[in-house]
Design a protein around this motif. Structure first.
Motif, PDB file in Angstrom:
ATOM      1  N   PRO A 103       0.795  -1.239   0.000  1.00  0.00           N
ATOM      2  CA  PRO A 103       0.000   0.000   0.000  1.00  0.00           C
ATOM      3  C   PRO A 103       0.823   1.282   0.000  1.00  0.00           C
ATOM      4  O   PRO A 103       0.375   2.304  -0.518  1.00  0.00           O
ATOM      5  N   MET A 157      -5.096   3.053  -4.063  1.00  0.00           N
ATOM      6  CA  MET A 157      -6.168   2.600  -4.947  1.00  0.00           C
ATOM      7  C   MET A 157      -5.754   1.339  -5.711  1.00  0.00           C
ATOM      8  O   MET A 157      -6.535   0.390  -5.840  1.00  0.00           O
ATOM      9  N   ILE A 158      -4.516   1.329  -6.194  1.00  0.00           N
ATOM     10  CA  ILE A 158      -4.061   0.203  -7.015  1.00  0.00           C
ATOM     11  C   ILE A 158      -3.806  -1.040  -6.166  1.00  0.00           C
ATOM     12  O   ILE A 158      -4.262  -2.138  -6.496  1.00  0.00           O
ATOM     13  N   ASN A 159      -3.075  -0.873  -5.067  1.00  0.00           N
ATOM     14  CA  ASN A 159      -2.642  -2.041  -4.295  1.00  0.00           C
ATOM     15  C   ASN A 159      -3.666  -2.550  -3.297  1.00  0.00           C
ATOM     16  O   ASN A 159      -3.575  -3.694  -2.837  1.00  0.00           O
ATOM     17  N   LEU A 160      -4.639  -1.711  -2.947  1.00  0.00           N
ATOM     18  CA  LEU A 160      -5.695  -2.155  -2.037  1.00  0.00           C
ATOM     19  C   LEU A 160      -7.055  -2.235  -2.722  1.00  0.00           C
ATOM     20  O   LEU A 160      -8.049  -2.542  -2.076  1.00  0.00           O
ATOM     21  N   ASP A 161      -7.058  -1.924  -4.013  1.00  0.00           N
ATOM     22  CA  ASP A 161      -8.299  -1.960  -4.796  1.00  0.00           C
ATOM     23  C   ASP A 161      -9.384  -1.094  -4.137  1.00  0.00           C
ATOM     24  O   ASP A 161     -10.522  -1.531  -3.931  1.00  0.00           O
ATOM     25  N   LEU A 162      -9.017   0.151  -3.862  1.00  0.00           N
ATOM     26  CA  LEU A 162      -9.935   1.092  -3.217  1.00  0.00           C
ATOM     27  C   LEU A 162     -10.484   2.083  -4.234  1.00  0.00           C
ATOM     28  O   LEU A 162      -9.890   2.316  -5.286  1.00  0.00           O
ATOM     29  N   THR A 163     -11.584   2.697  -3.898  1.00  0.00           N
ATOM     30  CA  THR A 163     -12.081   3.810  -4.689  1.00  0.00           C
ATOM     31  C   THR A 163     -11.278   5.056  -4.326  1.00  0.00           C
ATOM     32  O   THR A 163     -10.566   5.078  -3.318  1.00  0.00           O
ATOM     33  N   GLU A 166     -12.261   6.319  -0.866  1.00  0.00           N
ATOM     34  CA  GLU A 166     -11.722   5.495   0.215  1.00  0.00           C
ATOM     35  C   GLU A 166     -10.243   5.774   0.432  1.00  0.00           C
ATOM     36  O   GLU A 166      -9.779   5.894   1.569  1.00  0.00           O
TER      37      GLU A 166
END
Length: 203
Positions: A103, A157-163, A166
């Protein structure tokens, strides 16, 4: 035929502009070690994203504001290289290329770009006022706002797949510490430039 003294001096100056002097190399190595030490000193867990508050950004900003864009960026790149090849200089004593899948990757990737911008602003834009803490603060915080935080949000956003919302909420947790660290950098750097007004003349 003996070269003219003026021509010889100009050649020496031009040579120094093209490459690092031993003093430059020593400064780059010293600040890379400083960033490592500040990170190694410990980390404060914040939230659940796995990106702790550290003193990394304090070291990065100090390198930029004291050494300028070229040497400051070189110090940050050396620091990152040391971590990638296996020295435990990243947060929580981590190392290796795998950190760029974590992250905190966006923040790490942002460091050389932030150093380049902050160093440029202090060395050239604020050249006549770099002994004022407020001016140095504005230079350093500009790099943080424009580079460190956007890169950090993208990494989350990329490594935790967040918006975006978020990731932005997580990034907001680091702002208080960032402002405090930038204040320290501004106070230290302005005093150093007052004591050594020619520190940034080369770069």
């Amino acid at each position: 035929m003996t070269p003219h003294p003026t021509a010889s001096a100009e050649a020496t100056v031009e040579h120094r502009r093209r490459g690092f002097t031993p003093t430059d190399l020593a400064l780059v190595a010293s600040f890379a070690a400083l960033i490592s030490a500040l990170t190694y000193a410990g980390a404060i867990p914040v939230g659940g994203a796995g990106v702790p508050i550290t003193l990394q950004t304090l070291g990065v900003a100090l390198a930029a504001c004291l050494l300028g864009p070229v040497r400051g960026t070189a110090a940050v790149l050396l620091y990152l290289l040391l971590g990638v090849i296996g020295l435990p200089v990243f947060a929580e004593h981590s190392s290796g290329p795998g950190v760029f899948a974590q992250p905190s990757a966006g923040y790490l990737i942002s460091f050389p770009f932030a150093a380049l911008l902050a160093g440029f602003l202090v060395a050239y834009v604020a050249k006549a006022a770099r002994t004022r803490a407020l001016v140095v603060f504005l230079c350093a915080i500009t790099a943080s706002i424009l580079i460190v935080h956007p890169f950090g949000i993208a990494g989350l956003m990329i490594n935790l797949d967040l918006t975006f919302a978020e990731a932005l909420k997580i990034d907001a947790l680091y702002w208080a510490g960032d402002l405090l660290k930038t204040t320290i950098v501004a106070l230290v750097a302005s005093e150093v430039h007052r004591a050594f007004p020619r520190l940034l003349d080369r770069r």
